[in-house]
Design an enzyme around this catalytic site. Structure first.
Site, PDB file in Angstrom:
ATOM      1  CG  ASP A  67       2.263  -2.191  -4.017  1.00 14.90           C
ATOM      2  OD1 ASP A  67       1.739  -1.068  -4.129  1.00 14.90           O
ATOM      3  OD2 ASP A  67       3.168  -2.562  -4.563  1.00 14.90           O
ATOM      4  CE1 TYR A  69      -0.451 -11.069  -5.654  1.00 18.19           C
ATOM      5  CE2 TYR A  69      -2.628 -10.599  -6.795  1.00 18.19           C
ATOM      6  CZ  TYR A  69      -1.936 -11.135  -5.861  1.00 18.19           C
ATOM      7  OH  TYR A  69      -2.433 -11.988  -5.030  1.00 18.19           O
ATOM      8  CG  PHE A  80      -5.139 -10.930  -1.116  1.00 18.42           C
ATOM      9  CD1 PHE A  80      -3.943 -11.329  -0.731  1.00 18.42           C
ATOM     10  CD2 PHE A  80      -5.728  -9.987  -0.217  1.00 18.42           C
ATOM     11  CE1 PHE A  80      -3.087 -10.776   0.621  1.00 18.42           C
ATOM     12  CE2 PHE A  80      -5.218  -9.516   1.058  1.00 18.42           C
ATOM     13  CZ  PHE A  80      -3.733  -9.870   1.225  1.00 18.42           C
ATOM     14  CG  HIS A 189       0.649 -11.114   4.003  1.00 22.49           C
ATOM     15  ND1 HIS A 189       0.824 -11.701   2.973  1.00 22.49           N
ATOM     16  CD2 HIS A 189       0.228  -9.899   3.719  1.00 22.49           C
ATOM     17  CE1 HIS A 189       0.459 -11.069   1.996  1.00 22.49           C
ATOM     18  NE2 HIS A 189      -0.020  -9.909   2.461  1.00 22.49           N
TER      19      HIS A 189
END
Length: 233
Positions: A67, A69, A80, A189
């Site tokens: 998703d 930020y 990322f 993760h």
């Protein structure tokens, strides 16, 4: 205005059939309406930014996020990554820690990952838009179907690539990938919730070894600190 018009031409040809599907038309209507009503991230002209740096045939690595930020000024269309000058989020800090311990790269002082994208890394999120301060607010609207199709098309490509899957959500996508042709590298993760399992997995050296095995040049993972934007007092 059509959302698909924001997609670079090379990828538009590859995804032409997806754009015709009813799910995408519903997704497009939903997303454009959302942008008219409230703050949505990333900015509309950066929704497909991940596709601007490498043509379909030139992708060497797919790094899958979940998703965007949802904080103001953070997302700019690459998984990322945050815009230059923005505080580095916790997951990205852990990525940089591992980058340092794995291959000795200096820890960057900013979190813009465009230098990776320029080398053929598709920094793709499963969901490409989000409401301000509402994580996963655009999940289950059709983005996942669209990005799954992208993964499948890359998997069907004759030219092999490396899929880098971090965390349970991304690792479920392994079923979409032809492991006879491509290389999958997976781990926990980098989120603070699972960082202990992520740190020490050496993904960056693994990717470069895999790329060389496939006959590609390795990635230069070192990011330039000179990209920092100094905020005026």
């Amino acid at each position: 205005m059509k959302l698909k018009e924001k997609m670079p031409a090379n990828w538009s040809k590859i995804l032409a059939e997806e754009f015709k599907q009813s799910y995408f038309k519903k997704l497009e209507a939903f997303v454009l309406q959302e942008y008219e009503k409230q703050p949505i991230y990333p900015p509309l002209d950066q929704v497909f930014a991940a596709f601007e740096y490498a043509a379909f045939e030139d992708v060497k690595v797919l790094l899958l996020g979940q998703d965007p930020y949802h904080g103001e000024g953070q997302a700019h269309g690459l998984s990322f990554s945050v815009r230059s000058g923005v505080k580095i989020p916790p997951s990205l800090r852990n990525i940089f820690k591992e980058l340092n311990s794995d291959i000795g790269c200096d820890i960057p002082q900013e979190g813009c990952l465009t230098d990776w994208a320029k080398q053929g890394i598709l920094l793709l999120n499963a969901v490409l838009t989000v409401r301000k301060k509402e994580a996963a607010s655009h999940a289950s609207q059709g983005w996942e179907t669209f990005t799954d199709a992208i993964i499948r098309k890359l998997s069907d490509r004759q030219k092999p690539l490396v899929f880098l899957l971090w965390g349970g959500y991304a690792r479920k996508k392994a079923k979409l990938i032809d492991i006879k042709r491509h290389i999958i590298i997976e781990s926990a993760h980098p989120s603070p919730l699972s960082a202990k399992k992520f740190l020490g997995t050496r993904p960056f050296s693994q990717v470069n070894e895999a790329l060389q095995k496939l006959g590609y040049s390795p990635i230069n993972w070192q990011l330039e600190n000179s990209q920092i934007i100094t905020k005026k007092p």
